[in-house]
Design an enzyme around this catalytic site. Structure first.
Site, PDB file in Angstrom:
ATOM      1  N   LYS A  19       2.079  -5.371  -2.019  1.00  0.00           N
ATOM      2  CA  LYS A  19       0.864  -5.891  -1.669  1.00  0.00           C
ATOM      3  C   LYS A  19       0.232  -7.031  -2.799  1.00  0.00           C
ATOM      4  CE  LYS A  19      -0.725  -3.511   2.117  1.00  0.00           C
ATOM      5  NZ  LYS A  19      -1.276  -4.417   3.280  1.00  0.00           N
ATOM      6  N   LEU A  43      -3.112  -6.030   9.395  1.00  0.00           N
ATOM      7  CA  LEU A  43      -3.132  -4.687   8.941  1.00  0.00           C
ATOM      8  C   LEU A  43      -1.648  -3.938   8.792  1.00  0.00           C
ATOM      9  CD1 LEU A  43      -6.215  -3.789  11.067  1.00  0.00           C
ATOM     10  CD2 LEU A  43      -6.088  -5.245   8.966  1.00  0.00           C
ATOM     11  N   ALA A  44      -0.671  -4.520   9.452  1.00  0.00           N
ATOM     12  CA  ALA A  44       0.417  -3.607   9.353  1.00  0.00           C
ATOM     13  C   ALA A  44       1.211  -3.715   7.939  1.00  0.00           C
ATOM     14  CB  ALA A  44       1.541  -4.491  10.427  1.00  0.00           C
ATOM     15  N   THR A  68      -5.431  -4.444  -1.338  1.00  0.00           N
ATOM     16  CA  THR A  68      -5.486  -2.888  -1.615  1.00  0.00           C
ATOM     17  C   THR A  68      -5.978  -2.812  -2.944  1.00  0.00           C
ATOM     18  OG1 THR A  68      -4.728  -0.826  -1.698  1.00  0.00           O
ATOM     19  CG2 THR A  68      -3.170  -2.566  -1.812  1.00  0.00           C
ATOM     20  N   GLY A  90      -3.018   1.995  14.135  1.00  0.00           N
ATOM     21  CA  GLY A  90      -3.713   2.624  12.701  1.00  0.00           C
ATOM     22  C   GLY A  90      -5.162   2.740  12.695  1.00  0.00           C
ATOM     23  N   TYR A 116       4.226   0.202  -3.490  1.00  0.00           N
ATOM     24  CA  TYR A 116       3.346  -0.232  -2.525  1.00  0.00           C
ATOM     25  C   TYR A 116       2.526  -1.605  -3.161  1.00  0.00           C
ATOM     26  CZ  TYR A 116      -0.580   0.042   0.273  1.00  0.00           C
ATOM     27  OH  TYR A 116      -1.925  -0.347   1.169  1.00  0.00           O
ATOM     28  N   GLU A 156      -5.093  -0.492  -4.704  1.00  0.00           N
ATOM     29  CA  GLU A 156      -3.765   0.100  -5.413  1.00  0.00           C
ATOM     30  C   GLU A 156      -3.045  -0.995  -6.397  1.00  0.00           C
ATOM     31  OE1 GLU A 156      -2.383   2.968  -5.905  1.00  0.00           O
ATOM     32  OE2 GLU A 156      -3.873   4.259  -4.701  1.00  0.00           O
ATOM     33  N   LEU A 187       7.262  -7.573  11.683  1.00  0.00           N
ATOM     34  CA  LEU A 187       7.297  -8.370  10.280  1.00  0.00           C
ATOM     35  C   LEU A 187       8.578  -8.526   9.709  1.00  0.00           C
ATOM     36  CD1 LEU A 187       4.066  -6.810   8.720  1.00  0.00           C
ATOM     37  CD2 LEU A 187       4.597  -9.287   9.585  1.00  0.00           C
ATOM     38  N   SER A 222       2.326   1.739   4.659  1.00  0.00           N
ATOM     39  CA  SER A 222       1.031   2.257   4.095  1.00  0.00           C
ATOM     40  C   SER A 222       0.955   3.429   3.177  1.00  0.00           C
ATOM     41  CB  SER A 222      -0.006   2.110   5.112  1.00  0.00           C
ATOM     42  OG  SER A 222       0.178   3.134   6.206  1.00  0.00           O
TER      43      SER A 222
END
Length: 348
Positions: A154, A81-82, A126, A12, A150, A128, A60, A85
């Protein structure tokens, strides 16, 4: 002795910038990728890191695979970072998003604790997670209120990272990163959709850019700056979490205007809500149109980060301004259009 780093999600945008940074710092870099997915390496190639990264299949969702990979590589630092997203996709795939973005991080933490609890881990949190914001600006002490599967997944991962740090004395840090973009951003993200579509319109004179909520405000920065912050977090003596942001906010409409300005195009706006359109002032053509299908079921209206802690402890601040960021993306997409490296229209 050369340090080893394992980056999940290395294909990414963030993974590419982080890989380049770590290589420049003298690290041996291992890149984890999903065997079931196509290995997309154009970002790493673009940034000159592809030939120096060692790739490892990684999933994962599979604990034993995580365990074997960590045992084989024995990294000093793990940068996770996976993720699934895409916020919009998380409403359609809440179970998958929860499994990968939430439980998947717990699998990784538990595997590190089993193999070598002295491994350092960075978790990509994040903005978010703030969602329906409880304070403006948002700092490390602002209560969370996620507004999407999401964001919820997270947040679970974020608190699990904190729990492993406090319960098992592990070095785990979370970067609460606000929106960060670059010319390496995928076409499916709104910012790259804006720059790539307007670049094509400016050259071909045809097409329209369809967007959702033009009033949504975000704190946008440059991905390269934000990965530098992630690296700095991992070099501290004390593990702690940081908000990484520019401290400035702009609306989606502002982003469109900035991209248009970089193309010597001026947008005239008219109408309201789903009837709002943006016209090229020079030609009168509609170049931007609102499409309600891009609205989220639960919108996040305003995100604005307070990076004071990162500035004071890490000595970090955003170096690329909002205007320069948008200009970088536009310049890259003009080149992409001219060289035929973009599809005939941006992905929706």
């Amino acid at each position: 002795m050369t340090k080893r780093a394992l980056i999940t999600g290395i294909t990414g945008q963030d993974g590419a910038y982080l890989a380049r940074l770590l290589l420049d710092e003298g690290y041996e870099v291992f890149g984890a990728y999903r065997r079931s997915a196509s290995l997309t390496t154009w970002r790493l190639n673009e940034i000159g890191a592809l030939d120096h990264v060692k790739f490892e299949p990684f999933e994962l969702a599979e604990y034993n695979n995580i365990l074997r990979t960590l045992t084989k590589i024995e990294p000093d630092e793990v940068y996770n970072l996976a993720a699934q997203s895409f916020v919009g996709v998380s409403f359609e795939q809440p179970l998958y998003t929860s499994n990968i973005d939430g439980i998947g991080v717990t699998r990784l933490l538990e595997a590190i604790r089993t193999v070598n609890p002295n491994m350092k881990m960075y978790q990509a949190s994040t903005s978010e997670m703030f969602g329906k914001v409880q304070a403006v600006p948002q700092s490390e002490n602002t209560p969370f209120y996620p507004r999407s599967p999401y964001g919820v997944a997270k947040l679970y991962a974020h608190w699990m990272s904190v729990n492993y740090r406090e319960s098992h004395d592990m070095f785990t840090v979370s970067g609460i990163l606000f929106n960060h973009e670059s010319p390496l951003r995928g076409l499916e993200f709104v910012t790259r959709k804006i720059t790539s579509t307007l670049a094509r319109i400016s050259i071909d004179g045809r097409g329209e850019l369809e967007l959702g909520n033009l009033n949504a405000q975000r704190d946008w920065g440059f991905a390269g700056d934000y990965m530098r912050a992630a690296f700095l977090m991992m070099q501290q003596e004390i593990a702690q979490d940081f908000v990484i942001a520019s401290g400035r906010t702009h609306s989606v409409r502002d982003f469109v205007n900035a991209a248009a300005n970089a193309l010597d195009m001026e947008i005239d706006w008219s109408g309201e809500n789903e009837n709002e359109v943006g016209r090229n002032k020079k030609t009168g053509d509609v170049v931007v149109r609102v499409n309600p299908k891009f609205w989220r079921p639960a919108e996040v209206e305003l995100l604005l980060g307070d990076p004071s802690k990162a500035r004071e402890i890490l000595g970090w601040q955003a170096e690329v301004s909002f205007e320069d960021l948008v200009s970088k993306m536009v310049v890259a997409d003009i080149k992409n259009v001219e060289e035929g490296r973009l599809p005939s229209r941006s992905l929706e």
